[in-house]
Design a protein around this motif. Structure first.
Motif, PDB file in Angstrom:
ATOM      1  N   GLY A 184      -5.644  -4.023 -10.163  1.00 43.27           N
ATOM      2  CA  GLY A 184      -6.940  -3.557  -9.343  1.00 43.27           C
ATOM      3  C   GLY A 184      -7.234  -4.849  -8.250  1.00 43.27           C
ATOM      4  N   VAL A 185      -6.566  -5.797  -8.189  1.00 48.34           N
ATOM      5  CA  VAL A 185      -6.697  -6.984  -7.175  1.00 48.34           C
ATOM      6  C   VAL A 185      -6.288  -6.833  -6.018  1.00 48.34           C
ATOM      7  CG1 VAL A 185      -5.452  -9.034  -6.814  1.00 48.34           C
ATOM      8  CG2 VAL A 185      -6.053  -8.548  -9.159  1.00 48.34           C
ATOM      9  N   LEU A 186      -5.035  -6.278  -5.772  1.00 44.03           N
ATOM     10  CA  LEU A 186      -5.317  -5.693  -4.400  1.00 44.03           C
ATOM     11  C   LEU A 186      -6.233  -4.697  -3.936  1.00 44.03           C
ATOM     12  CD1 LEU A 186      -1.579  -5.561  -3.785  1.00 44.03           C
ATOM     13  CD2 LEU A 186      -3.004  -7.621  -3.994  1.00 44.03           C
ATOM     14  N   SER A 187      -6.780  -3.483  -4.893  1.00 42.99           N
ATOM     15  CA  SER A 187      -7.428  -2.675  -4.379  1.00 42.99           C
ATOM     16  C   SER A 187      -9.017  -3.734  -4.165  1.00 42.99           C
ATOM     17  CB  SER A 187      -7.719  -1.878  -5.025  1.00 42.99           C
ATOM     18  OG  SER A 187      -7.807  -1.490  -6.344  1.00 42.99           O
ATOM     19  N   MET A 188      -9.636  -4.408  -4.533  1.00 49.90           N
ATOM     20  CA  MET A 188     -10.502  -4.952  -5.160  1.00 49.90           C
ATOM     21  C   MET A 188     -11.040  -5.736  -3.363  1.00 49.90           C
ATOM     22  SD  MET A 188     -12.160  -7.597  -7.428  1.00 49.90           S
ATOM     23  CE  MET A 188     -10.883  -7.330  -8.831  1.00 49.90           C
TER      24      MET A 188
END
Length: 183
Positions: A14-18
């Motif tokens: 969830g790096v990009l969505s965070m």
């Protein structure tokens, strides 16, 4: 105020969505924002990172070599990005999968057991929101109501029913952050 952030870990964490939620939250707060993702061709399981800049002033370039804050979620990212935190800056990490914790003495270091807390919540997908909550405790760069708006904007409408559990995870993250080193 300008906050330059790198969020780095494995694809699927969830790096990009965070980063996207943080960016949308900044937009909702009338900040100048950049969101620049980077990931390997293998996607899930490969390394991923995103650079987010939130500023009250115009942003001249989204390309950075040093950061005010690094949020680190795996060892490869620790090895690559610990040294890029500006002196006096902040590093937040989840110890799950980190064999060599950060050692710098000139930055603020915080630990958050996001993977463990997400498992305890019974929803591993809340991991990134727990981490985001820890970050927002240390650096309240966006207001909680704008984080909610950021979630509404970044999540597809069919997933809006998950917003309350995501907000709960953010609050859990704020409670779960541990200070390791302060400058």
């Amino acid at each position: 105020m300008t906050e330059e952030i790198i969020i780095a870990g494995f694809g699927g964490q969830g790096v990009l969505s965070m980063g996207k939620i943080l960016a949308y939250s900044g937009v909702m707060q009338d900040k100048e924002v950049t969101w620049m993702p980077s990931y390997g061709p293998e996607m899930r399981g490969g390394t991923a990172n995103v650079t987010v800049i939130l500023s009250d002033d115009r942003i001249s370039s989204p390309i950075l070599h040093e950061y005010d804050t690094a949020i680190i979620l795996n060892q490869q990212s620790m090895d690559k990005f610990e040294k890029t935190v500006k002196p006096g800056g902040t590093l937040i990490f989840d110890p799950n999968g980190i064999m060599h914790p950060p050692t710098r003495e000139d930055i603020n270091i915080y630990k958050i057991e996001g993977a463990k807390k997400a498992a305890e919540m019974g929803n591993p997908k809340t991991f990134n929101m727990i981490i985001l909550g820890g970050y927002l405790k240390v650096k309240p760069v966006v207001l909680p109501e704008n984080v909610k708006k950021g979630l509404e904007k970044s999540l597809p409408e069919r997933h809006h029913k998950l917003i309350p559990i995501n907000l709960e995870a953010i609050e859990l993250g704020k409670e779960s952050l541990e200070t390791i080193h302060s400058v």
